[in-house]
Design an enzyme around this catalytic site. Structure first.
Site, PDB file in Angstrom:
ATOM      1  N   ASP A   1       0.838  -1.200   0.000  1.00 22.05           N
ATOM      2  CA  ASP A   1       0.000   0.000   0.000  1.00 22.05           C
ATOM      3  C   ASP A   1       0.872   1.248   0.000  1.00 22.05           C
ATOM      4  OD1 ASP A   1      -2.958   1.130   0.859  1.00 22.05           O
ATOM      5  OD2 ASP A   1      -1.330   2.277   1.785  1.00 22.05           O
TER       6      ASP A   1
ATOM      7  N   TYR B   1       2.725  10.058  -0.220  1.00 22.60           N
ATOM      8  CA  TYR B   1       3.850   9.456   0.506  1.00 22.60           C
ATOM      9  C   TYR B   1       5.181   9.751  -0.178  1.00 22.60           C
ATOM     10  CZ  TYR B   1       0.188   6.533   2.693  1.00 22.60           C
ATOM     11  OH  TYR B   1      -0.923   6.066   3.341  1.00 22.60           O
TER      12      TYR B   1
ATOM     13  N   LYS C   1      -3.137   5.892  -3.914  1.00 25.50           N
ATOM     14  CA  LYS C   1      -4.236   6.820  -3.655  1.00 25.50           C
ATOM     15  C   LYS C   1      -3.870   8.222  -4.146  1.00 25.50           C
ATOM     16  CE  LYS C   1      -3.960   4.615   0.901  1.00 25.50           C
ATOM     17  NZ  LYS C   1      -2.496   4.468   0.903  1.00 25.50           N
TER      18      LYS C   1
ATOM     19  N   HIS D   1      -8.181   9.358  -1.555  1.00 22.68           N
ATOM     20  CA  HIS D   1      -7.550   9.360  -0.234  1.00 22.68           C
ATOM     21  C   HIS D   1      -8.422  10.009   0.839  1.00 22.68           C
ATOM     22  CE1 HIS D   1      -3.213   9.083   1.500  1.00 22.68           C
ATOM     23  NE2 HIS D   1      -4.107   8.781   2.408  1.00 22.68           N
TER      24      HIS D   1
END
Length: 256
Positions: free
Chosen positions: A33, A38, A63, A96
């Protein structure tokens, strides 16, 4: 979709993330994931390529954030994530956060799904009202709702409602982000001793038995291995009830 996966939140792009994902894949994880925010999709992609695991055996989730909400922006965000990951398709693509024109984004995601560029589409941090609003406007049902779920915020009623719609509950922050002193909880300490497993393993086993997908994150190979070693024991019904009693309710706590 595996019930146990590997999360990459806060894993820095570069060696740390790449090696952690590679370690996870070598240990046996098959769900990875990540997310655009990120800033480590490239590292995740490199790890997948370096592993000896066939692409079709790996379930990749990513996401996009509200900055990319909207039909055209969502299409562009997906294209960027796909390129950074270096993949031909993504297994699960999520909104998200439930902010902005999610309906237009969902239209774009439905097209990506029907084109085979993504195998499933879903949402993250949505409540049931927000999901119902989406269902009223679209034909493709979200495959997943990824929300904060752990012993202190169990989402029991949400899980029932999601299941009735054919939607899978997925837990981010299975260890409550270290809050509520989870690793020193007396009830969990007793269960840890009883099963000769760590508190983290007990919590992950609890989620798995509840059929909740969990994606613990760690950069420590020992912990990555430990978190995966949860398939050789089973919590009793009484012990499941013990953990159920820890639930403090609470709403969604947004986090990227």
């Amino acid at each position: 979709m595996p019930l146990l996966g590997f999360g990459t939140y806060l894993l820095q792009d570069g060696f740390e993330c790449e090696q952690s994902v590679l370690n996870a894949l070598n240990i046996g994880y098959r769900l990875i994931d990540t997310a655009s925010v990120y800033n480590n999709e490239e590292s995740v992609g490199r790890a997948i390529k370096k592993s000896n695991v066939k692409r079709e055996e790996i379930f990749v989730t990513t996401k996009f954030l509200p900055a990319d909400i909207g039909y055209e922006k969502t299409k562009s965000a997906f294209k960027a994530s796909l390129a950074k990951l270096g993949l031909d398709y993504i297994d699960l693509y999520l909104i998200h956060l439930p902010q902005g024109d999610v309906s237009s984004s969902w239209t774009a995601m439905e097209e990506l799904y029907k084109e085979g560029k993504v195998r499933a589409i879903g949402v993250s941090n949505f409540n049931m009202n927000q999901i119902q609003n989406l269902l009223k406007q679209h034909s493709v049902i979200p495959a997943v709702n990824q929300v904060e779920t752990h012993p202190f915020s169990q989402k029991t009623e949400m899980q029932k409602d999601l299941k009735s719609q054919g939607i899978q509950l997925e837990s981010w922050a299975p260890f409550a982000q270290g809050k509520n002193n989870l690793f020193n909880n007396e009830s969990l300490i007793v269960l840890s001793s009883k099963y000769n497993k760590s508190i983290a393993q007990v919590v992950l086993r609890w989620l798995i038995q509840k059929e909740v997908v969990a994606i613990p994150k760690s950069a420590n190979v020992k912990r990555i291995n430990e978190n995966f070693n949860v398939f050789d024991f089973e919590l009793s019904a009484d012990d499941m009830e013990t953990i159920k009693s820890l639930d403090q309710g609470g709403g969604l706590i947004y986090s990227v």
